[in-house]
Design an enzyme around this catalytic site. Sequence first.
Site, PDB file in Angstrom:
ATOM      1  CG  ASP A  17      34.027  97.985  40.852  1.00  8.87           C
ATOM      2  OD1 ASP A  17      32.732  98.237  40.866  1.00  8.87           O
ATOM      3  OD2 ASP A  17      34.272  97.474  40.136  1.00  8.87           O
ATOM      4  CD  GLU A  69      29.911  97.741  43.643  1.00  9.35           C
ATOM      5  OE1 GLU A  69      29.033  97.910  42.865  1.00  9.35           O
ATOM      6  OE2 GLU A  69      31.002  97.323  43.359  1.00  9.35           O
TER       7      GLU A  69
END
Length: 690
Positions: free
Chosen positions: A350, A404
């Site tokens: 993330d 990401e």
Amino acid sequence: MTCAKKTATKKAVTPKSPKKPQHIGLVKNDPWLEPYETAIRGRHDHAEWMINELTNGGKKTLSDFASGYLYFGLHRDAKGGWVFREWAPNATEIYLIGDFNGWKEQKKYACKRIKGTGNWELKLPATAMKHGDLYKLKVKWEGGEGERIPAWVRRVVQDEETKIFSAQVWAPAAEYKWKKKSFKAKKDPLFIYECHIGMGQDEEKVGTYAEFKEKVLPRVIKGGYNCIQIMAIQEHPYYGSFGYHVSNFFASSSRFGTPEELKDLIDTAHQKGIAVIMDLVHSHAVKNEVEGLGNFCGDPNQYFYPGDRREHNQWDSLCFDYGKGEVMHFLLSNCKYWLDEFHFDGFRFDGVTSMLYYNHGLGVDFGGYGDYFNGGQDDNAICYLALANKLIHEVNKNAITIAEEMSGMPGLAAKFDDGGLGFDYRLAMGIPDYWIKMIKEKRDEDWGVFDIFWKMTDRRSDEKTISYAESHDQALVGDKTIIFRLIDSDMYWHFKKGDENDVATRGIALHKMIRLVTASTINGGYLNFMGNEWGHPEWIDFPREGNGWSYKYARRQWNLVDDKELCYHWLGDFDAKMLEVLKLEKSFNKTPVQEIWHNDGDQVIAFSRGELIFVFNFNPTKSFTDYGFLVPTGAYSVVLNTDNPDFGGFGSCDDTVTHITTYDQMYVEEHKEWLKLYIPARSAMVLKKN
């Protein structure tokens, strides 16, 4: 006779010019990166140096180094007693307090500093505590003290009444026995079902690992996905953070059940051929001090950067100091822990953009390569990410790592030896942004098919991507999913079969076409967020003060797709058939996307992948008869048609007809002929060569 002595004559030697070093792989693959090769090599050399430091010159492995979870935290010792260790360099005293001593400081439970280190240790007999006991640390430092949850804790629970979090002694009588001891993920292609355990059920409550295994996993399997990406696994104090404000990095969230129940879910998925990856949050941490690492032992910078770089002001969180050896040890050990202890098949990292740049990538357009090498990059974070990928693939060579990342930094998903960071995939984050912009800002008549094709295939040739039309971000309150942008409030009144109006019909058609053109052009994998495949209505809104702490929108209403009287199941059935069709082409990722035809005036585009031909007519009003494409000679059968009544279409075509190509002498040497089709307005079809 006298002989003259022969003397050797030396030739003048022209000194050779020093050999120019060969370009590193990343630059070889993209010559436009040549001006930045020094920076690329510098990053690579930094990572190589760090690996050498951490492995003692190669005498041990990164995996050996990243085993901190076996040392720190609370463990059973060889004799059945207990041993506890913690890194707390600024502490002056540490006590274990809990159910076992009335939550009071006692000499018996006082830790001792290991001489010459910042580590503390406590050894206790087996009777000193038991499985299920709650506990915390009482930490003292110069000028202060406070209760803390251990940094390496593996189990944290929240009291339902007081809402207070505590560590929990977790030592069940029997360890979990894995039924599927080894597993290799199927990656060609990778079809990912992004999901959240707590909101994965129909009821207005927090769902469990066991319920997900029983109720949702079978839907994933039936839908044709071969990987689940689970959000919010690491423990987080606030449920509404979607799991992105982590407090306890080694603890699986107790909201959803026990560690053994999570292992059983993963084990069951593996038995069904489904890989399991988790959202790994190493980009930041929650600010909380009692539950988290914010001020662990009176030092707010123990784990985090000092000064202005400590806080991420957009996320209200703290940024790890990736240049500190102990922090590197903590995070790398965390990667290995989830692979080793829970058999996860990899991670979606993330917030990578936030890690890469001092400014977290905020307010920057990234219009050229210079923006990636202008000195505003965090070399410590870049080094950490490269080492994390090296470690993960050392522990499990078949592991999956996904970044990401939205800035487009070159080399993120390139091989480490080529100067890249070593991710297997990067998320194609521009694609969902593109679809939102198209739907919001352009009339259907103005959609350019070549522009669509370009956006779907615009990527670096040496980096694989995960494409997606939308993710959980578009489903949150304040945003809208694709289906809701297309149909909006008409979903409430015109989504029953027979009651569809023009708005609903348009939305159903475009929802299928958008997904098909996105999924069929991948060069690595395709991702869908739980429920979006069948057009889940409304938004996600976790319990909060503003909604009366309601779970009404923090769930998935499976009853809608199960109701055959409603239109939702058409979209769900189409999604499953779409993945089935894409699997018809073996080695899908190795099969290039080749454009056959495009005409922006007609809004028609066609392209092929191996023996599959994809035809799209985005024109909202015009259908075309005998529309011709030059394709390899042969017979073709329709294997998927968005206009099929089974998927909510009008059934304008007879999909049982075999389409035979028509001879054209001009293209004999190319072994191509004309494939002529009837293409209804706002529809797409896939044909396969017989």
